[in-house]
Write a protein that holds these residues in place. Structure first.
Motif, PDB file in Angstrom:
ATOM      1  N   HIS A 102       0.823  -1.212   0.000  1.00 48.47           N
ATOM      2  CA  HIS A 102       0.000   0.000   0.000  1.00 48.47           C
ATOM      3  C   HIS A 102       0.860   1.266   0.000  1.00 48.47           C
ATOM      4  CE1 HIS A 102      -2.786   3.006   2.074  1.00 48.47           C
ATOM      5  NE2 HIS A 102      -3.219   2.848   0.831  1.00 48.47           N
ATOM      6  N   GLU A 103       1.887   1.238   0.814  1.00 48.83           N
ATOM      7  CA  GLU A 103       2.742   2.442   0.899  1.00 48.83           C
ATOM      8  C   GLU A 103       3.429   2.692  -0.459  1.00 48.83           C
ATOM      9  OE1 GLU A 103       5.504   2.398   4.163  1.00 48.83           O
ATOM     10  OE2 GLU A 103       6.642   4.113   3.353  1.00 48.83           O
ATOM     11  N   TRP A 104       3.859   1.572  -1.079  1.00 46.61           N
ATOM     12  CA  TRP A 104       4.480   1.710  -2.416  1.00 46.61           C
ATOM     13  C   TRP A 104       3.485   2.370  -3.372  1.00 46.61           C
ATOM     14  CZ3 TRP A 104       2.607  -0.361  -6.984  1.00 46.61           C
ATOM     15  CH2 TRP A 104       3.429  -0.239  -8.097  1.00 46.61           C
ATOM     16  N   TYR A 105       2.243   1.897  -3.312  1.00 46.09           N
ATOM     17  CA  TYR A 105       1.193   2.404  -4.209  1.00 46.09           C
ATOM     18  C   TYR A 105       0.995   3.908  -4.000  1.00 46.09           C
ATOM     19  CZ  TYR A 105      -3.409   2.924  -6.336  1.00 46.09           C
ATOM     20  OH  TYR A 105      -4.451   3.347  -7.126  1.00 46.09           O
ATOM     21  N   VAL A 106       0.910   4.308  -2.717  1.00 44.93           N
ATOM     22  CA  VAL A 106       0.689   5.738  -2.423  1.00 44.93           C
ATOM     23  C   VAL A 106       1.863   6.572  -2.948  1.00 44.93           C
ATOM     24  CG1 VAL A 106       0.540   7.417  -0.539  1.00 44.93           C
ATOM     25  CG2 VAL A 106      -0.822   5.329  -0.453  1.00 44.93           C
ATOM     26  N   THR A 107       3.090   6.093  -2.757  1.00 44.36           N
ATOM     27  CA  THR A 107       4.291   6.837  -3.166  1.00 44.36           C
ATOM     28  C   THR A 107       4.453   6.884  -4.685  1.00 44.36           C
ATOM     29  OG1 THR A 107       5.375   6.065  -1.140  1.00 44.36           O
ATOM     30  CG2 THR A 107       6.802   6.956  -2.892  1.00 44.36           C
ATOM     31  N   HIS A 108       4.252   5.760  -5.337  1.00 47.15           N
ATOM     32  CA  HIS A 108       4.663   5.665  -6.753  1.00 47.15           C
ATOM     33  C   HIS A 108       3.524   5.692  -7.757  1.00 47.15           C
ATOM     34  CE1 HIS A 108       8.904   4.872  -5.911  1.00 47.15           C
ATOM     35  NE2 HIS A 108       8.512   4.125  -4.921  1.00 47.15           N
ATOM     36  N   VAL A 109       2.276   5.517  -7.309  1.00 44.37           N
ATOM     37  CA  VAL A 109       1.208   5.337  -8.298  1.00 44.37           C
ATOM     38  C   VAL A 109       0.059   6.325  -8.100  1.00 44.37           C
ATOM     39  CG1 VAL A 109      -0.421   3.687  -9.309  1.00 44.37           C
ATOM     40  CG2 VAL A 109       1.758   2.862  -8.413  1.00 44.37           C
ATOM     41  N   GLU A 110      -0.450   6.380  -6.863  1.00 45.95           N
ATOM     42  CA  GLU A 110      -1.759   7.014  -6.618  1.00 45.95           C
ATOM     43  C   GLU A 110      -1.882   8.400  -7.242  1.00 45.95           C
ATOM     44  OE1 GLU A 110      -4.600   6.384  -2.878  1.00 45.95           O
ATOM     45  OE2 GLU A 110      -2.771   7.519  -2.427  1.00 45.95           O
ATOM     46  N   SER A 111      -0.875   9.257  -6.990  1.00 40.50           N
ATOM     47  CA  SER A 111      -1.020  10.644  -7.475  1.00 40.50           C
ATOM     48  C   SER A 111      -0.311  10.848  -8.815  1.00 40.50           C
ATOM     49  CB  SER A 111      -0.389  11.583  -6.432  1.00 40.50           C
ATOM     50  OG  SER A 111       0.974  11.209  -6.271  1.00 40.50           O
ATOM     51  N   LYS A 112       0.199   9.708  -9.420  1.00 36.30           N
ATOM     52  CA  LYS A 112       1.019   9.904 -10.627  1.00 36.30           C
ATOM     53  C   LYS A 112       0.396   9.313 -11.884  1.00 36.30           C
ATOM     54  CE  LYS A 112       5.429  10.160  -8.169  1.00 36.30           C
ATOM     55  NZ  LYS A 112       6.825   9.632  -8.051  1.00 36.30           N
ATOM     56  N   PHE A 113      -0.395   8.235 -11.720  1.00 36.95           N
ATOM     57  CA  PHE A 113      -0.901   7.547 -12.909  1.00 36.95           C
ATOM     58  C   PHE A 113      -2.407   7.307 -12.822  1.00 36.95           C
ATOM     59  CE2 PHE A 113       3.187   6.825 -14.702  1.00 36.95           C
ATOM     60  CZ  PHE A 113       4.066   6.539 -13.657  1.00 36.95           C
ATOM     61  N   GLU A 114      -3.051   7.528 -13.941  1.00 37.71           N
ATOM     62  CA  GLU A 114      -4.473   7.196 -14.047  1.00 37.71           C
ATOM     63  C   GLU A 114      -4.631   5.683 -14.133  1.00 37.71           C
ATOM     64  OE1 GLU A 114      -5.708  10.982 -13.779  1.00 37.71           O
ATOM     65  OE2 GLU A 114      -7.125   9.361 -14.233  1.00 37.71           O
TER      66      GLU A 114
END
Ligand code: DBV
Length: 307
Positions: free
Chosen positions: A191-203
């Motif tokens: 989850h933390e990886w997702y928040v750091t690398h994906v959530e605000s960066k990729f649709e």
């Protein structure tokens, strides 16, 4: 007498055959190999590489360094390790589409097999260039032991003509229990990886094929990009950082696994799905032929796991 001999020697030196030999041997000594020989098309591409080659090389290095795997390209039949054909469509003459496969076998009880397929469209080039046009694909799958409930590490980085990019990086749930829960034990670790690398960066990349969706975790990087320069720099920047961090986390989770044997491992179902529904099949068949493609899929990319 000596003058005559010297004159004869000078005449002999300047005879054409010998001059040619001396010239070629001296040029042999001092000319860099490249300008000395005309390479075949594929050798000209020896210095070109595709967009996802750095990703492939990083992953293969880390898998070996992890101590979990042994590089084992010998398990791949020789004719399935590499194949290269001229590019079709409006690519410069001499452009080649090359696929290379690499396999790693298990060195640890928690893993079974890993393999990598790198497909590159390579422009004829005598310089160190990165080819980003045409079809560029990196497909990596790490298969954990079926005596665990560890997820599969599934990566599909795809760039297609028309500057279309499909990017999937995920820990794919390998038990019914995990598939049913919205957020299971392993997903929570990412989850933390997702928040750091994906959530605000990729649709989100949009609806997955129905049968594929159940094999995706809630914290997958699954996105579609459109464009050239901007998308390429995103791939070489944010996507590569996400890729590196995701692999490190996955290797750590695998090494630390020590639970009891699960009862509902779905890896066989996953393999069957991937084999039967590989979205790359039409492309691979068009490039390399149906028979070679089926051998690649069944013997290298999604082989029945000997566990
Ligand atoms: N995909 C593979 C292998 C490939 C490959 C072995 C060697 O499994 C490439 C090449 N994937 C590839 C290509 C496309 C996709 C698409 C070329 C584009 C096909 C096209 O649009 O022409 C993730 N890859 C996809 C898609 C998904 C993935 C979801 C879109 C499929 C669709 O829209 O129909 N990774 C891939 C996947 C799963 C996964 C299918 C399933 C669990 O983990």
């Amino acid at each position: 007498m000596r003058v005559c001999l010297a004159a004869i020697f000078v005449l002999f030196l300047w005879s054409k055959p010998l001059r040619a030999l001396l010239h070629s041997s001296s040029s042999f000594a001092f000319t860099p190999p490249r300008s000395r020989t005309t390479f075949s098309t594929s050798q000209l591409n020896a210095s070109a590489s595709g967009l996802y080659r750095p990703f492939s090389e990083h992953a293969l290095t880390r898998l070996e360094q992890s101590g979990l795997f042994i590089p084992s390209n010998g398990v791949i039949p020789a004719h399935l390790r590499r194949k290269e054909v001229p590019a079709k469509g409006n690519m410069p003459p001499g452009t080649m589409v090359r696929i290379e496969t690499r396999a790693l076998t298990s060195r640890h009880k928690n893993v079974a097999y890993a393999r990598c397929a790198l497909l590159e469209t390579l422009l004829p080039s005598d310089e160190e260039v990165v080819s980003t046009k045409g079809i560029q694909v990196l497909n990596i799958v790490i298969f954990p032991s079926i005596h665990t409930d560890l997820p599969v590490w599934g990566v599909d980085l795809v760039s297609l003509p028309g500057d279309k990019h499909l990017l999937a990086i995920d820990v794919q749930p390998m038990s019914y229990a995990q598939q049913k829960q919205d957020d299971n034990y392993y997903s929570a670790l990412f989850h933390e990886w997702y928040v750091t690398h994906v959530e605000s960066k990729f649709e989100w990349g949009g609806d997955l094929p129905e049968k594929a969706a159940k094999f995706f975790s809630p914290y997958a990087l699954w996105t579609r990009l459109q464009g050239a320069e901007e998308a390429i720099s995103l791939i070489q920047g944010d996507v590569s950082e996400a890729f590196v961090a995701h692999l490190e986390l996955y290797l750590q989770v695998v090494k630390e696994y020590s639970f009891d044997e699960p009862k509902d491992n779905v890896q066989e179902e996953y393999l069957q799905y991937r084999l039967e529904n590989d979205p790359a099949r039409p492309m691979l068949q068009s490039l390399y032929g149906a028979e070679w493609t089926e051998q690649l899929l069944t013997q290298v990319l999604f082989p029945k796991q000997q566990q």
